[in-house]
Design an enzyme around this catalytic site. Structure first.
Site, PDB file in Angstrom:
ATOM      1  N   SER A 147       0.837  -1.202   0.000  1.00  0.00           N
ATOM      2  CA  SER A 147       0.000   0.000   0.000  1.00  0.00           C
ATOM      3  C   SER A 147       0.867   1.246   0.000  1.00  0.00           C
ATOM      4  CB  SER A 147      -0.902   0.017   1.235  1.00  0.00           C
ATOM      5  OG  SER A 147      -1.568   1.258   1.365  1.00  0.00           O
ATOM      6  N   TYR A 160      -1.778  -0.304  10.204  1.00  0.00           N
ATOM      7  CA  TYR A 160      -1.825  -0.682   8.792  1.00  0.00           C
ATOM      8  C   TYR A 160      -0.524  -0.324   8.082  1.00  0.00           C
ATOM      9  CZ  TYR A 160      -3.582  -0.894   3.972  1.00  0.00           C
ATOM     10  OH  TYR A 160      -3.765  -1.187   2.637  1.00  0.00           O
ATOM     11  N   LYS A 164       2.116  -2.925   6.225  1.00  0.00           N
ATOM     12  CA  LYS A 164       2.400  -2.845   4.793  1.00  0.00           C
ATOM     13  C   LYS A 164       3.859  -2.472   4.527  1.00  0.00           C
ATOM     14  CE  LYS A 164      -1.538  -4.086   3.026  1.00  0.00           C
ATOM     15  NZ  LYS A 164      -1.643  -5.381   2.308  1.00  0.00           N
TER      16      LYS A 164
END
Length: 257
Positions: A147, A160, A164
């Protein structure tokens, strides 16, 4: 081999996780269109059965597998099912993953650990499982879907973004370990108009996000599928350990602050 012939996946077998919808579905369809036999894996069997049936209606070969990548036995079973159905495994797309914003004072360490397992450990294990089959087949290609959040510095996305970022660096490190037998690359999408994003989208939010994006529009799942197709085919035979950023040119988060 002509230039267009370099974009073929004929006689290849691909396992795509999170293939029931969104980016995973688009990649599965693209690989099938390029000639690969595709194993569509996701937690919701009905979703991947629909995708596999769409591939078969279009003349391709596909099977659907229920697989929660958080479960080691199900990861093992997905790889085994691919080899049993098609005789080999040459491609793996680690697309399943995700996570939303979080407060670092409210998110427990157990939840943080779970996110790392979902996004990173599951991909690592699937690569371990797939690699021997790829080496036996004489070719291997792995793509990890990471991401843009992995490189953005922003508030309330520590869970998150950390996961990632770990997956991004894991891709680069394993590319060195498995070269030259297997190529491993990553794709870092920006905001893509998936069902998940559409669920929180308003006209105002979309206008802000498009204004903050240099190309003045949000991405579509086919934009990621096209990048995945390039990285999977002989067109990118001299590319490994790299991250393709497909994000409309954004160098920071485009979400409203």
């Amino acid at each position: 081999m002509s230039l267009l012939e370099r974009f073929t996946l004929k006689d290849n077998v691909a396992l795509v996780t999170g293939a029931g919808k969104g980016i995973g579905k688009a990649i599965a369809l693209a690989y099938a269109e390029a000639g690969a036999s595709v194993v569509c894996a996701a937690r919701t069997l009905a979703d991947v059965e629909t995708v596999a049936e769409q591939i078969r209606r279009q003349g391709g070969q596909a099977i659907a597998i229920s697989c929660d990548v958080n479960d080691a036995d199900q990861r093992d079973a997905a790889v085994a099912a691919a080899v049993e159905a098609f005789g080999k495994l040459t491609h793996l797309v680690n697309n399943a993953g995700g996570g939303g914003p979080n407060s670092p004072m409210k998110l427990s360490w157990e939840e943080f650990d779970s996110s790392m397992h979902f996004n990173v450990t599951s991909a690592y294990h699937l690569i371990q499982l797939a690699a021997p089959h790829m080496i036996e087949a004489g070719q291997g290609n792995i793509i990890n879907i990471t991401s843009g959040a992995a490189r953005y510095i922003q508030r309330n996305f520590s869970r998150y973004a950390a996961a990632k970022a770990a997956l991004t660096h894991l891709s680069k490190m394993l590319a060195q370990d498995f070269a030259p037998a297997i190529r491993i690359n990553a794709i870092a999408p920006g905001p893509i108009m998936t069902d998940a994003l559409a669920g929180v989208m308003t006209d105002e939010i979309r206008q802000i996000m498009e204004t903050n994006t240099p190309l003045r529009c949000l991405g579509e799942v086919e934009d990621i599928a096209a990048a995945a197709l390039y990285l999977a085919t002989p067109a990118s035979k001299w590319v490994t350990g790299k991250v393709i950023e497909v994000d409309g040119g954004a160098e920071s988060s485009v979400f409203p602050t």
